[in-house]
Motif scaffolding. Structure first.
Motif, short mmCIF file in Angstrom:
data_model
loop_
_atom_site.label_atom_id
_atom_site.label_comp_id
_atom_site.label_asym_id
_atom_site.label_seq_id
_atom_site.Cartn_x
_atom_site.Cartn_y
_atom_site.Cartn_z
N ALA A 98 56.21 15.98 36.81
CA ALA A 98 55.72 15.51 35.51
C ALA A 98 54.39 16.17 35.13
CB ALA A 98 55.58 13.99 35.52
N VAL A 99 53.52 16.37 36.10
CA VAL A 99 52.23 17.00 35.83
C VAL A 99 52.44 18.42 35.29
CG1 VAL A 99 50.13 17.89 36.95
CG2 VAL A 99 50.89 15.55 37.37
N VAL A 100 53.42 19.12 35.80
CA VAL A 100 53.73 20.46 35.30
C VAL A 100 54.27 20.37 33.88
CG1 VAL A 100 55.27 22.46 35.59
CG2 VAL A 100 54.10 21.48 37.57
N ALA A 101 55.13 19.40 33.62
CA ALA A 101 55.67 19.24 32.27
C ALA A 101 54.57 18.94 31.27
CB ALA A 101 56.73 18.13 32.26
N MET A 102 53.57 18.15 31.68
CA MET A 102 52.46 17.85 30.78
C MET A 102 51.56 19.07 30.58
SD MET A 102 51.44 13.89 31.69
CE MET A 102 51.09 14.20 33.40
N THR A 103 51.49 19.92 31.60
CA THR A 103 50.66 21.13 31.51
C THR A 103 51.35 22.19 30.66
OG1 THR A 103 49.80 20.65 33.72
CG2 THR A 103 49.42 22.87 32.87
N TYR A 104 52.68 22.27 30.75
CA TYR A 104 53.47 23.29 30.05
C TYR A 104 54.60 22.64 29.25
CZ TYR A 104 51.05 26.24 33.42
OH TYR A 104 50.08 26.87 34.18
N PRO A 105 54.30 21.79 28.29
CA PRO A 105 55.37 21.09 27.56
C PRO A 105 56.27 22.04 26.78
CG PRO A 105 53.25 20.76 26.48
CD PRO A 105 52.97 21.43 27.79
N ASP A 106 55.73 23.11 26.24
CA ASP A 106 56.58 24.04 25.48
C ASP A 106 57.60 24.72 26.39
OD1 ASP A 106 55.29 23.40 23.13
OD2 ASP A 106 53.92 25.12 23.22
N GLU A 107 57.23 24.99 27.63
CA GLU A 107 58.16 25.58 28.58
C GLU A 107 59.35 24.64 28.80
OE1 GLU A 107 56.92 27.60 32.41
OE2 GLU A 107 57.76 25.72 33.19
N GLN A 108 59.07 23.34 28.96
CA GLN A 108 60.14 22.38 29.21
C GLN A 108 61.06 22.26 27.99
OE1 GLN A 108 59.79 22.09 32.37
NE2 GLN A 108 57.71 22.86 32.05
N ARG A 109 60.45 22.22 26.82
CA ARG A 109 61.26 22.13 25.59
C ARG A 109 62.13 23.37 25.42
NH1 ARG A 109 56.75 18.72 23.85
NH2 ARG A 109 55.41 20.45 23.27
N GLN A 110 61.60 24.54 25.78
CA GLN A 110 62.39 25.77 25.70
C GLN A 110 63.57 25.72 26.65
OE1 GLN A 110 60.35 29.39 26.83
NE2 GLN A 110 62.10 30.67 26.31
N LEU A 111 63.34 25.26 27.87
CA LEU A 111 64.43 25.17 28.84
C LEU A 111 65.56 24.30 28.31
CD1 LEU A 111 62.35 24.71 32.13
CD2 LEU A 111 63.57 26.77 31.39
N VAL A 112 65.21 23.14 27.78
CA VAL A 112 66.22 22.23 27.24
C VAL A 112 66.91 22.85 26.02
CG1 VAL A 112 66.55 19.99 26.11
CG2 VAL A 112 65.18 20.14 28.19
N ALA A 113 66.13 23.49 25.15
CA ALA A 113 66.70 24.12 23.95
C ALA A 113 67.70 25.21 24.31
CB ALA A 113 65.58 24.69 23.07
N GLU A 114 67.49 25.86 25.44
CA GLU A 114 68.41 26.92 25.88
C GLU A 114 69.57 26.38 26.71
OE1 GLU A 114 66.76 30.58 27.27
OE2 GLU A 114 65.02 30.42 25.94
N GLY A 115 69.68 25.05 26.82
CA GLY A 115 70.83 24.44 27.48
C GLY A 115 70.67 24.17 28.96
N HIS A 116 69.47 24.31 29.48
CA HIS A 116 69.24 24.03 30.90
C HIS A 116 68.89 22.56 31.08
CE1 HIS A 116 69.42 28.30 31.63
NE2 HIS A 116 68.55 28.48 30.66
N GLU A 117 69.05 22.10 32.30
CA GLU A 117 68.76 20.72 32.65
C GLU A 117 67.38 20.66 33.31
OE1 GLU A 117 71.18 17.33 35.07
OE2 GLU A 117 70.93 19.24 36.12
N ILE A 118 66.65 19.58 33.01
CA ILE A 118 65.38 19.32 33.68
C ILE A 118 65.61 18.18 34.66
CG2 ILE A 118 62.96 18.62 33.42
CD1 ILE A 118 63.48 21.26 32.08
N GLY A 119 65.31 18.44 35.92
CA GLY A 119 65.44 17.41 36.95
C GLY A 119 64.07 16.92 37.39
#
Length: 154
Positions: A98-119
Motif C-alpha cells: 500500500a505504501v508503494v501504491a500511495m507513493t506511485y498512484p499513477d503507476e497503479q492506475r496505469q497497470l489496472v488500465a492496461e488490464g493487469h491485476e493488483i495484488g
C-alpha cells in the motif's frame, strides 16, 4: 539436547523440527490437467512484486542508496516490464504494498488500465510471519482499502 529448537541455529535443529516446518506447507493434489488448452505444452503464470522503496522502509532504513534502488523499480523496471507485456499481449499480476501504491498512484492506475491485476503485498512490505494475527489482518485490510481507493478495484 537441552536447548529448544528456537534457541538453535537451523543446522542444529532435530530432524523432526525441520520436517514439521516443511510438512506444514506441503501442497495437495497435482493440478496439472491431462492436456493444456490449445495443445500447449505448458502454462506459465507471471507475477511481479512492485516493492520499490518499501523493503528499505519496512526495515526502518533510511539508506539513500537502497531507497534509490527501490525507485529504480518505478522509473525503469515497471516501464520495461510493461513494454514486454504489451509486445506479447500478456496480462499479469503486480503485487504492491500500500505504501508503494500511495507513493506511485499513477503507476497503479496505469497497470489496472492496461488490464493487469493488483495484488495486496502488505502495507509496507512487512514480514507477516512475525506479526500477531490481529496486526496482520489490520494491515491487510488497510492495504486492501488503500489499493481500492487508488485503483478503483478491490
Amino acid at each position: 539436547m537441552t536447548e529448544k529448537p528456537h534457541e538453535l541455529q537451523p543446522w542444529q535443529w532435530p530432524d523432526e523440527h525441520w520436517r514439521g516446518i516443511v510438512n506444514h506447507v506441503r501442497a495437495g493434489r497435482a493440478l496439472r490437467p491431462k492436456q493444456w488448452p490449445g495443445n500447449a505444452r505448458c502454462a506459465v503464470a507471471l507475477s511481479f512484486d512492485s516493492d520499490h522503496e518499501s523493503s528499505e522502509l519496512r526495515d526502518g532504513g533510511k539508506s539513500i542508496g537502497r531507497l534509490a534502488w527501490g525507485q529504480y523499480g518505478s522509473r525503469v523496471g515497471v516501464p520495461r516490464i510493461l513494454q514486454i507485456l504489451r509486445r506479447y499481449g500478456v496480462k499479469t499480476t503486480f503485487y504492491v504494498p500500500a505504501v508503494v501504491a500511495m507513493t506511485y498512484p499513477d503507476e497503479q492506475r496505469q497497470l489496472v488500465a492496461e488490464g493487469h491485476e493488483i495484488g495486496i503485498h502488505g502495507w509496507i512490505h512487512e514480514l507477516n510471519s512475525v506479526l500477531p494475527r490481529e496486526v496482520e489482518r489490520d494491515l491487510m485490510m488497510r492495504a486492501a482499502d488503500t489499493l481500492e481507493k487508488i485503483t478503483g478495484m478491490r
